[in-house]
Scaffold this active site. Structure first.
Site, PDB file in Angstrom:
ATOM      1  N   ARG A 311      14.111 -50.979 -39.383  1.00 62.95           N
ATOM      2  CA  ARG A 311      14.595 -50.847 -38.002  1.00 62.95           C
ATOM      3  C   ARG A 311      13.712 -51.658 -37.044  1.00 62.95           C
ATOM      4  O   ARG A 311      14.208 -52.230 -36.068  1.00 62.95           O
ATOM      5  CB  ARG A 311      14.664 -49.377 -37.581  1.00 62.95           C
ATOM      6  CG  ARG A 311      15.326 -49.168 -36.225  1.00 62.95           C
ATOM      7  CD  ARG A 311      15.605 -47.696 -35.939  1.00 62.95           C
ATOM      8  NE  ARG A 311      16.794 -47.203 -36.581  1.00 62.95           N
ATOM      9  CZ  ARG A 311      18.029 -47.291 -36.081  1.00 62.95           C
ATOM     10  NH1 ARG A 311      18.236 -47.857 -34.908  1.00 62.95           N
ATOM     11  NH2 ARG A 311      19.063 -46.829 -36.748  1.00 62.95           N
ATOM     12  N   GLU A 723      17.378 -41.418 -28.736  1.00 62.15           N
ATOM     13  CA  GLU A 723      16.172 -42.234 -28.870  1.00 62.15           C
ATOM     14  C   GLU A 723      16.046 -43.377 -27.848  1.00 62.15           C
ATOM     15  O   GLU A 723      14.930 -43.685 -27.422  1.00 62.15           O
ATOM     16  CB  GLU A 723      16.113 -42.844 -30.284  1.00 62.15           C
ATOM     17  CG  GLU A 723      15.949 -41.814 -31.388  1.00 62.15           C
ATOM     18  CD  GLU A 723      16.233 -42.413 -32.763  1.00 62.15           C
ATOM     19  OE1 GLU A 723      17.419 -42.651 -33.063  1.00 62.15           O
ATOM     20  OE2 GLU A 723      15.279 -42.659 -33.495  1.00 62.15           O
TER      21      GLU A 723
HETATM   22  N1  MTE Z   1      15.309 -34.031 -27.658  1.00 64.59           N
HETATM   23  C1  MTE Z   1      14.640 -32.865 -27.736  1.00 64.59           C
HETATM   24  N2  MTE Z   1      14.650 -32.037 -26.683  1.00 64.59           N
HETATM   25  N3  MTE Z   1      13.924 -32.527 -28.850  1.00 64.59           N
HETATM   26  C2  MTE Z   1      13.853 -33.355 -29.947  1.00 64.59           C
HETATM   27  O1  MTE Z   1      13.221 -33.016 -30.939  1.00 64.59           O
HETATM   28  N4  MTE Z   1      14.535 -35.522 -30.922  1.00 64.59           N
HETATM   29  C3  MTE Z   1      14.970 -36.887 -30.635  1.00 64.59           C
HETATM   30  C4  MTE Z   1      16.203 -36.899 -29.740  1.00 64.59           C
HETATM   31  N5  MTE Z   1      16.006 -36.035 -28.616  1.00 64.59           N
HETATM   32  C5  MTE Z   1      14.548 -34.616 -29.881  1.00 64.59           C
HETATM   33  C6  MTE Z   1      15.297 -34.892 -28.706  1.00 64.59           C
HETATM   34  C7  MTE Z   1      15.279 -37.669 -31.835  1.00 64.59           C
HETATM   35  S1  MTE Z   1      14.007 -38.381 -32.691  1.00 64.59           S
HETATM   36  C8  MTE Z   1      16.556 -37.880 -32.266  1.00 64.59           C
HETATM   37  S2  MTE Z   1      16.904 -38.869 -33.574  1.00 64.59           S
HETATM   38  C9  MTE Z   1      17.711 -37.237 -31.593  1.00 64.59           C
HETATM   39  O2  MTE Z   1      17.306 -36.414 -30.504  1.00 64.59           O
HETATM   40  C10 MTE Z   1      18.464 -36.398 -32.610  1.00 64.59           C
HETATM   41  O3  MTE Z   1      19.517 -35.713 -32.061  1.00 64.59           O
HETATM   42  P1  MTE Z   1      20.961 -36.357 -31.777  1.00 64.59           P
HETATM   43  O4  MTE Z   1      21.258 -37.295 -32.883  1.00 64.59           O
HETATM   44  O5  MTE Z   1      21.835 -35.177 -31.750  1.00 64.59           O
HETATM   45  O6  MTE Z   1      20.827 -37.057 -30.450  1.00 64.59           O
HETATM   46  N1  HPA Z   2      17.017 -43.532 -38.292  1.00 66.01           N
HETATM   47  C1  HPA Z   2      16.502 -42.300 -38.429  1.00 66.01           C
HETATM   48  N2  HPA Z   2      16.289 -41.747 -39.588  1.00 66.01           N
HETATM   49  C2  HPA Z   2      16.591 -42.433 -40.688  1.00 66.01           C
HETATM   50  C3  HPA Z   2      17.120 -43.721 -40.617  1.00 66.01           C
HETATM   51  C4  HPA Z   2      17.353 -44.304 -39.354  1.00 66.01           C
HETATM   52  O1  HPA Z   2      17.817 -45.446 -39.219  1.00 66.01           O
HETATM   53  N3  HPA Z   2      17.290 -44.152 -41.865  1.00 66.01           N
HETATM   54  C5  HPA Z   2      16.868 -43.146 -42.662  1.00 66.01           C
HETATM   55  N4  HPA Z   2      16.446 -42.110 -41.955  1.00 66.01           N
HETATM   56 MO1  MOS Z   3      14.935 -39.286 -34.855  1.00 67.60          MO
HETATM   57  S1  MOS Z   3      13.206 -40.379 -35.208  1.00 67.60           S
HETATM   58  O1  MOS Z   3      15.871 -40.421 -35.832  1.00 67.60           O
HETATM   59  O2  MOS Z   3      14.649 -37.984 -35.880  1.00 67.60           O
END
Ligand code: MTE
Ligand code: HPA
Ligand code: MOS
Length: 776
Positions: A311, A723
């Site tokens: 990534r 993210e």
């Molecule tokens: N927001 C909160 N409040 N707490 C979390 O742990 N994790 C982040 C983001 N936002 C997180 C957060 C991460 S690393 C990811 S990948 C996404 O939320 C995952 O949730 P989603 O795919 O439902 O957005």
């Molecule tokens: N994002 C987050 N988690 C993952 C990914 C990615 O692209 N690939 C494997 N685990």
């Molecule tokens: Mo988020 S780093 O893809 O859990």
């Protein structure tokens, strides 16, 4: 109604602020419950010579002391390479590497046992930095490469060229709830594990393999996490497996919950990176060639590091068109805990390089960095193919740049701060605008799938389950909104069940920002099947049969709690009446939906393809002020503008936008991991590890959502934003670099990441002492 698009509060919000939300460690202990913790290595690298638990086993309250030999299954796991052990069997790979599992009646017994355990270890030389790993040739996996055009020859022909390097630090997840699991032994080798995990399926698989039982013997349940941020994507599995091992061994419920300090010391973090780069450009700052080599500190094991590095490579272009480009990546194996997923997943470490390089070009050419960004920005009609061959469809980046340039009053403020900097003897200011173009999808194609179950009860209430886990990001609220609208019922009539492998099998981690995209689409598929079935049943009920009318089921609408045909809105049947009648007519009121993202593909061999379903794009303009004598940094103003498409829940999205930015602000400014020369983490509590607090908020903080009504392919035309906002904080770092450029070009060039007060001060001091020498 409808619920989608409404500012419905996160359904945990009142529980969280009032303290009523129940996190795993708030669950009162059951009778006979035991506590689990571990004795870990006190060297970063070594060979175990002997383990003596005889004294410790006599400590009152100690029920079991388990070593690798007590593992009934396979003491190896890892989602890409199976190179991690649950308990060290011969080699310890990092400070704290678990060797003996302590299972006891009380915390006091655990602490007493920990003192009494005798482990003899022959110390081996540790590798504790990227530089040491490169020197020793200590790598994991193969080098990665993405390229297009010919970077080498274009560099040779370029009008201007700069070479440089950049190091970026790791980051502690600092979720408030540490890694926690409770395992309850069942009958005939079956076990139930409650785990604070983003990835119930992987937790299930790891526990089953450690125990040596088939996957169907293990149920993993996650109601919610007190934050995860990627730290519980893979690394919740080991503590869960420890609790499970203890439970099977003792026949009693076992609980593990790491202390904050232990969690910080012994779990993986964001990968620190180092880069070397060469850029070629013309006198306008148009980039003609870029060569970039990335090295990541993976820690002692593979974990998901190859995907993180991938990534980083896939985000090295960020918002900019690069006709001649080469990026390589290598994973360094060191003796730190294995580094892991962290919000952005390598994206930030890729993006920061090109944003840094553009600041360097601006300093070199003495031009505005934003002008250089805009001329290099991906185009709408042309200049919009990424180095890996995916086109930026419906590219809004040029508009985002120009819109924020105006709305943040960028040009006038640049003039003001330049004037301020010539006048102020004590402070120096900088302002920079950076962008993000974040690819949405797991880059591992298989993981882009989800299933969801929608159950309608005979009173018309609805319960949904999916593999999506709630970590504070609001997936549960969003799923309720989506399902409510699909079935045309009230938001309050839909609830989400705790995530469990028993209900939803073979799920992916809730990660890659695609939790709602994937699980929401699966839930929609389930709803549509249910609606079809109910419409077939309702059509004859609603038709005016006396007059010979027939209705086609697809004419039926499900809205506002009723089912009707638009032509005869008065002839309607309440949803709850319809489902009760359907039940009596023996029609199934439950359905499982499945979804797999279409059209994505990436060939790792060639580094080409379409890894992402779409991109989430945004820009941020941040102004900082740095104290010339202390290095203290203050964010005066930040303006964010993100293209989130049509928001499913604008309020939750604002939370993700501001929260992600602030978490990124910590990474680029104050959060610094300090280790002793033996590899001990020294900054393992909030007293020494500085995450942003309320006082670190920008004095002026403008959150903007770009009005985008295009028909984006994604779920209900929304765009994922878990993210991407984190990467907008790179503007804070770029602004600090811009400020230093007013002290000297040299000071600016020295800045590494994080830009702590100390780093900023040293950069300025170095250039001050250098110019003093020159004067003498
Ligand atoms: N927001 C909160 N409040 N707490 C979390 O742990 N994790 C982040 C983001 N936002 C997180 C957060 C991460 S690393 C990811 S990948 C996404 O939320 C995952 O949730 P989603 O795919 O439902 O957005
Ligand atoms: N994002 C987050 N988690 C993952 C990914 C990615 O692209 N690939 C494997 N685990
Ligand atoms: Mo988020 S780093 O893809 O859990």
């Amino acid at each position: 109604m409808p619920a989608v698009g409404k500012d419905i509060p996160n359904d945990s919000s009142s529980g969280h602020v009032s303290g009523r939300s129940v996190f795993l460690n708030d669950v009162p202990p059951t009778r006979n419950e035991l506590l689990v913790d571990f004795f870990g290595s006190r060297v970063a690298h070594g060979r175990i010579l002997s383990i003596d638990c005889s004294v410790a086993s006599n400590v009152p309250g100690v029920v079991a002391l388990l070593t690798a030999q007590d593992i009934p299954g396979r003491n190896r796991f890892g989602s890409i390479m199976q190179d991690e052990h649950l308990l060290a069997d011969s080699i310890v790979n990092y400070m704290g590497d678990p060797i003996v599992l302590i299972v006891a009646e009380s915390r006091e017994a655990i602490e007493a046992a920990r003192i009494a355990i005798q482990v003899d270890i022959e110390e081996l030389p540790p590798i504790l930095s990227i530089d040491d790993a490169i020197t020793a040739g200590s790598f994991i996996g193969e080098p990665q490469l993405i390229h297009c055009g010919n970077a080498t020859s274009a560099l040779a022909q370029s009008q201007h060229r700069i070479d440089g390097s950049l190091s970026t630090g790791g980051q502690e997840h600092f979720y408030f709830e540490s890694q926690t699991a409770i395992a309850e032994p069942g009958e005939n080798g079956r076990i139930t594990i409650h785990s604070s995990t983003q990835h119930p399926t992987e937790t299930q698989q790891v526990a089953a393999e450690i125990l040596g039982v088939p996957f169907n013997h293990v149920v993993v349940i996650c109601k919610r996490m007190g934050g995860a941020f990627g730290g519980k994507e893979t690394q919740a599995a080991a503590p869960a497996a420890m609790a499970a091992l203890a439970a099977v061994n003792t026949g009693r419920t076992c609980r593990i919950s790491l202390s904050k300090d232990s969690d910080m010391q012994y779990t993986g973090k964001r990968h620190p990176f180092q880069s070397r780069w060469s850029v070629g450009f013309d006198s306008q700052g148009l980039i003609t060639a870029l060569a970039l080599d990335l090295f990541a500190d993976a820690g002692c094991a593979c974990d998901v590091s190859p995907a993180i590095l991938e990534r980083a490579l896939l985000h090295a272009d960020n918002a900019y068109y690069l006709p001649n480009f080469r990026v390589t990546g290598r994973l360094c194996r060191t003796n730190h805990p294995s580094n892991t997923a962290f919000r952005g997943f390598g994206g930030p470490q890729g993006v920061v390089n090109i944003e840094n390089i553009i600041e360097e070009i601006a300093i070199y050419l003495e031009k505005g960095a934003l002008d250089i960004r805009q001329i290099n920005c991906y185009g709408v009609e042309d200049r919009n193919t990424t180095p890996y061959g995916q086109r930026c469809e419906n590219n809004t980046l040029p508009l985002l740049f120009s819109q924020l340039r105006l709305s943040s009053d960028y040009d006038a403020r640049q003039e003001q701060l330049a004037k301020f900097n010539t006048e102020s003897p004590t402070k120096v200011r900088g302002l920079s605008m950076t962008a993000v173009k974040f690819g949405i999808s797991f880059t591992t194609k298989t993981l882009n799938q989800a299933n969801a179950i929608v159950n309608i009860y005979t009173d018309g209430s609805v319960l949904v389950s999916s593999g999506g886990t709630e970590m504070g990001q609001g997936i549960n609220t969003r799923l309720r909104q989506i399902v409510a609208d699909e079935l045309g019922v009230n938001f309050s009539d839909v609830l989400i069940a705790p995530t469990s492998t028993e209900k939803n099998n073979n799920t992916s981690a809730t990660a890659a920002s695609s939790g709602t995209d994937l699980n929401g689409a699966a839930a929609i598929n389930a709803c549509r099947t249910l609606r079809k079935r109910l419409a077939d049943f309702a059509a004859p009920l609603l038709a005016d049969t006396k007059n010979g009318q027939t209705l086609s089921p697809d004419q039926l609408r499900f809205e506002n709690g009723f089912v009707f045909v638009p032509q005869q809105p008065h002839q309607k049947i309440a949803f709850h009446d319809l489902v009760l009648q359907a039940y009596k007519a023996r029609i199934s009121l439950g359905e499982r939906g499945f979804y797999a993202t279409p059209g994505i593909n990436f060939d790792r061999e060639t580094g080409k393809g379409m890894p992402f379903f779409y991109y989430t794009c945004g820009v941020a303009a941040t102004e900082v002020e740095v104290d010339r004598f202390t290095g203290e940094l203050k964010v005066r103003r930040a303006d964010l503008l993100i293209d989130a498409g049509q928001c499913i829940n604008p309020g939750i999205d604002r939370g993700q936008l501001s929260g992600g930015f602030m978490q990124g602000l910590g990474w680029v400014t104050t959060e610094e991991l300090k280790y002793s020369s033996r590899g001990e983490l020294l900054s393992h509590s909030p007293t020494t590890y500085k995450i942003p607090n309320i006082g670190d908020l920008p004095e002026v903080f403008n959150l903007g959502f770009f009005e985008n009504h295009d028909e984006c392919v994604s779920l209900l035309h929304s765009r994922a934003l878990g993210e991407p906002p984190l990467l907008l904080a790179i503007s804070v770092w770029a602004a600090a670099k811009h400020a230093l450029s007013f002290v000297s070009k040299d000071a600016a060039r020295r800045l590494s990441l994080p830009a702590t007060g100390e780093t900023l001060l040293l950069a300025m001091e170095h250039s001050r002492s250098k110019s003093a020498t020159a004067l003498r």
